[in-house]
Design a protein around this motif. Structure first.
Motif, PDB file in Angstrom:
ATOM      1  N   ALA A  71       0.831  -1.211   0.000  1.00  0.00           N
ATOM      2  CA  ALA A  71       0.000   0.000   0.000  1.00  0.00           C
ATOM      3  C   ALA A  71       0.862   1.257   0.000  1.00  0.00           C
ATOM      4  CB  ALA A  71      -0.941  -0.001   1.201  1.00  0.00           C
ATOM      5  N   ALA A  72       2.085   1.166   0.492  1.00  0.00           N
ATOM      6  CA  ALA A  72       3.000   2.310   0.498  1.00  0.00           C
ATOM      7  C   ALA A  72       3.277   2.813  -0.923  1.00  0.00           C
ATOM      8  CB  ALA A  72       4.322   1.922   1.164  1.00  0.00           C
ATOM      9  N   TYR A  73       2.999   1.977  -1.924  1.00  0.00           N
ATOM     10  CA  TYR A  73       3.320   2.326  -3.312  1.00  0.00           C
ATOM     11  C   TYR A  73       2.066   2.636  -4.138  1.00  0.00           C
ATOM     12  CZ  TYR A  73       7.605   0.309  -1.601  1.00  0.00           C
ATOM     13  OH  TYR A  73       8.711   0.031  -0.841  1.00  0.00           O
ATOM     14  N   LYS A  74       0.931   2.838  -3.462  1.00  0.00           N
ATOM     15  CA  LYS A  74      -0.311   3.186  -4.177  1.00  0.00           C
ATOM     16  C   LYS A  74      -0.093   4.426  -5.022  1.00  0.00           C
ATOM     17  CE  LYS A  74      -4.385   1.506  -1.876  1.00  0.00           C
ATOM     18  NZ  LYS A  74      -5.396   1.677  -0.871  1.00  0.00           N
ATOM     19  N   GLY A  75      -0.647   4.394  -6.229  1.00  0.00           N
ATOM     20  CA  GLY A  75      -0.541   5.554  -7.108  1.00  0.00           C
ATOM     21  C   GLY A  75       0.745   5.609  -7.910  1.00  0.00           C
ATOM     22  N   HIS A  76       1.637   4.632  -7.709  1.00  0.00           N
ATOM     23  CA  HIS A  76       2.890   4.570  -8.463  1.00  0.00           C
ATOM     24  C   HIS A  76       2.801   3.469  -9.520  1.00  0.00           C
ATOM     25  CE1 HIS A  76       4.303   6.599  -4.797  1.00  0.00           C
ATOM     26  NE2 HIS A  76       5.237   7.110  -5.586  1.00  0.00           N
TER      27      HIS A  76
ATOM     28  N   TYR B 243      13.046   7.599 -13.813  1.00  0.00           N
ATOM     29  CA  TYR B 243      11.596   7.776 -13.734  1.00  0.00           C
ATOM     30  C   TYR B 243      11.043   7.893 -12.313  1.00  0.00           C
ATOM     31  CZ  TYR B 243      11.617   6.511 -18.678  1.00  0.00           C
ATOM     32  OH  TYR B 243      11.850   6.485 -20.024  1.00  0.00           O
ATOM     33  N   GLN B 244      11.887   7.827 -11.332  1.00  0.00           N
ATOM     34  CA  GLN B 244      11.438   7.887  -9.934  1.00  0.00           C
ATOM     35  C   GLN B 244      10.607   9.136  -9.656  1.00  0.00           C
ATOM     36  OE1 GLN B 244      14.722   8.036  -7.204  1.00  0.00           O
ATOM     37  NE2 GLN B 244      13.442   7.790  -5.404  1.00  0.00           N
ATOM     38  N   ASP B 245      11.059  10.272 -10.115  1.00  0.00           N
ATOM     39  CA  ASP B 245      10.353  11.531  -9.854  1.00  0.00           C
ATOM     40  C   ASP B 245       9.010  11.605 -10.579  1.00  0.00           C
ATOM     41  OD1 ASP B 245      12.402  12.329  -8.216  1.00  0.00           O
ATOM     42  OD2 ASP B 245      13.356  13.612  -9.719  1.00  0.00           O
ATOM     43  N   GLN B 246       8.830  10.755 -11.593  1.00  0.00           N
ATOM     44  CA  GLN B 246       7.560  10.722 -12.325  1.00  0.00           C
ATOM     45  C   GLN B 246       6.610   9.666 -11.749  1.00  0.00           C
ATOM     46  OE1 GLN B 246       8.205  10.744 -16.681  1.00  0.00           O
ATOM     47  NE2 GLN B 246      10.332  11.193 -16.166  1.00  0.00           N
ATOM     48  N   GLY B 247       7.094   8.859 -10.791  1.00  0.00           N
ATOM     49  CA  GLY B 247       6.203   7.907 -10.141  1.00  0.00           C
ATOM     50  C   GLY B 247       6.522   6.443 -10.326  1.00  0.00           C
ATOM     51  N   LEU B 248       7.680   6.095 -10.873  1.00  0.00           N
ATOM     52  CA  LEU B 248       8.060   4.686 -10.996  1.00  0.00           C
ATOM     53  C   LEU B 248       8.774   4.222  -9.734  1.00  0.00           C
ATOM     54  CD1 LEU B 248       8.483   2.074 -12.787  1.00  0.00           C
ATOM     55  CD2 LEU B 248      10.758   3.005 -13.258  1.00  0.00           C
TER      56      LEU B 248
ATOM     57  N   VAL C 257       3.093  -2.973 -13.010  1.00  0.00           N
ATOM     58  CA  VAL C 257       1.803  -2.754 -12.353  1.00  0.00           C
ATOM     59  C   VAL C 257       1.454  -1.283 -12.534  1.00  0.00           C
ATOM     60  CG1 VAL C 257       0.589  -2.829 -10.137  1.00  0.00           C
ATOM     61  CG2 VAL C 257       2.275  -4.607 -10.691  1.00  0.00           C
ATOM     62  N   ASN C 258       0.233  -1.006 -12.999  1.00  0.00           N
ATOM     63  CA  ASN C 258      -0.153   0.382 -13.245  1.00  0.00           C
ATOM     64  C   ASN C 258      -0.495   1.111 -11.945  1.00  0.00           C
ATOM     65  OD1 ASN C 258      -2.857  -0.247 -12.588  1.00  0.00           O
ATOM     66  ND2 ASN C 258      -3.463  -0.461 -14.732  1.00  0.00           N
ATOM     67  N   LYS C 259      -0.796   2.397 -12.065  1.00  0.00           N
ATOM     68  CA  LYS C 259      -1.047   3.243 -10.889  1.00  0.00           C
ATOM     69  C   LYS C 259      -2.272   2.803 -10.099  1.00  0.00           C
ATOM     70  CE  LYS C 259       0.851   7.396 -13.052  1.00  0.00           C
ATOM     71  NZ  LYS C 259       0.501   8.725 -13.555  1.00  0.00           N
ATOM     72  N   GLN C 260      -3.155   2.041 -10.734  1.00  0.00           N
ATOM     73  CA  GLN C 260      -4.350   1.541 -10.059  1.00  0.00           C
ATOM     74  C   GLN C 260      -4.110   0.182  -9.398  1.00  0.00           C
ATOM     75  OE1 GLN C 260      -4.479   2.685 -13.484  1.00  0.00           O
ATOM     76  NE2 GLN C 260      -4.862   4.675 -12.542  1.00  0.00           N
TER      77      GLN C 260
ATOM     78  N   SER D  58       4.275   5.075 -20.984  1.00  0.00           N
ATOM     79  CA  SER D  58       2.829   5.096 -21.231  1.00  0.00           C
ATOM     80  C   SER D  58       2.045   4.867 -19.939  1.00  0.00           C
ATOM     81  CB  SER D  58       2.434   4.090 -22.323  1.00  0.00           C
ATOM     82  OG  SER D  58       2.646   2.773 -21.889  1.00  0.00           O
ATOM     83  N   LEU D  59       2.544   4.035 -19.043  1.00  0.00           N
ATOM     84  CA  LEU D  59       1.860   3.827 -17.768  1.00  0.00           C
ATOM     85  C   LEU D  59       1.970   5.063 -16.871  1.00  0.00           C
ATOM     86  CD1 LEU D  59       2.820   0.129 -16.925  1.00  0.00           C
ATOM     87  CD2 LEU D  59       0.572   0.991 -17.619  1.00  0.00           C
ATOM     88  N   LEU D  60       3.094   5.742 -16.916  1.00  0.00           N
ATOM     89  CA  LEU D  60       3.254   6.952 -16.106  1.00  0.00           C
ATOM     90  C   LEU D  60       2.321   8.061 -16.579  1.00  0.00           C
ATOM     91  CD1 LEU D  60       7.142   7.031 -15.702  1.00  0.00           C
ATOM     92  CD2 LEU D  60       5.464   6.632 -13.884  1.00  0.00           C
ATOM     93  N   LYS D  61       2.047   8.121 -17.891  1.00  0.00           N
ATOM     94  CA  LYS D  61       1.169   9.147 -18.442  1.00  0.00           C
ATOM     95  C   LYS D  61      -0.308   8.845 -18.220  1.00  0.00           C
ATOM     96  CE  LYS D  61       4.455  10.481 -21.980  1.00  0.00           C
ATOM     97  NZ  LYS D  61       4.881  10.245 -23.354  1.00  0.00           N
ATOM     98  N   ALA D  62      -0.625   7.562 -18.035  1.00  0.00           N
ATOM     99  CA  ALA D  62      -2.044   7.137 -17.922  1.00  0.00           C
ATOM    100  C   ALA D  62      -2.681   7.635 -16.634  1.00  0.00           C
ATOM    101  CB  ALA D  62      -2.132   5.622 -18.019  1.00  0.00           C
TER     102      ALA D  62
END
Length: 159
Positions: A19-24, A51-56, A130-133, A155-159
């Motif tokens: 859960a600590a990684y939700k939204g990433h 890509y860390q700063d973008q959410g990976l 795994v996508n952001k969802q 593409s997953l970071l932009k979605a």
């Protein structure tokens, strides 16, 4: 149940859920220090830095199920990754990825993957995106180099 409900143990022995990684966007990889594919640690770290700063977030799960290629303790694995590849992405305690002792995370990933659904992991450095969802977006073979994943990650970071 989602990927976020699954409990894992960090390389330093603390229990946590994902859960600590939700939204990433997550890149989950079973790793090994004494494998012909071990140099992929370098590419995984480069993806993480890029890509860390973008959410990976790259999550490494050492596994000794393939030809005993991860024989060390968690402390030895952490030292190896730091000294040889400067790994700063999260590492976890050793897990099994196949068979009756497969960690619940890997049972989940294999059952939810659009490709190779339910199939056993073929070797060290198999990858799951795994996508952001929290949905398993893609299963990627062990021999695919980390740098080959940039299009999928972007593409997953932009979605």
């Amino acid at each position: 149940m989602s990927v976020y409900d699954i409990s894992v143990k960090t390389i330093s022995g603390e229990e946590q859920t994902l859960a600590a990684y939700k939204g990433h966007v997550l890149l989950i990889v079973n790793t090994a220090s004494k494998c012909g594919l071990t140099p992929q640690y370098k590419g995984l770290q480069e993806l993480y830095e890029r890509y860390q700063d973008q959410g990976l977030v790259v999550l490494g799960f050492p596994c000794n199920q393939f030809a005993g290629q991860e024989p060390g303790s968690e402390e030895e694995i952490a030292q190896f990754c730091d000294l040889n590849y400067g790994v700063t992405f999260p590492l976890f305690a050793k897990v099994d990825v196949n068979g009756p002792t497969a960690h619940p995370l890997y049972q989940y990933l294999k059952s939810q993957a659009p490709e190779g659904n339910g199939e056993e992991i073929e070797w060290n450095f198999a990858k799951f995106l795994v996508n952001k969802q929290g949905q398993v977006a893609k299963r990627i073979g062990a021999r695919v180099q980390p740098e080959e994943l940039t299009t999928d990650i972007e593409s997953l970071l932009k979605a």
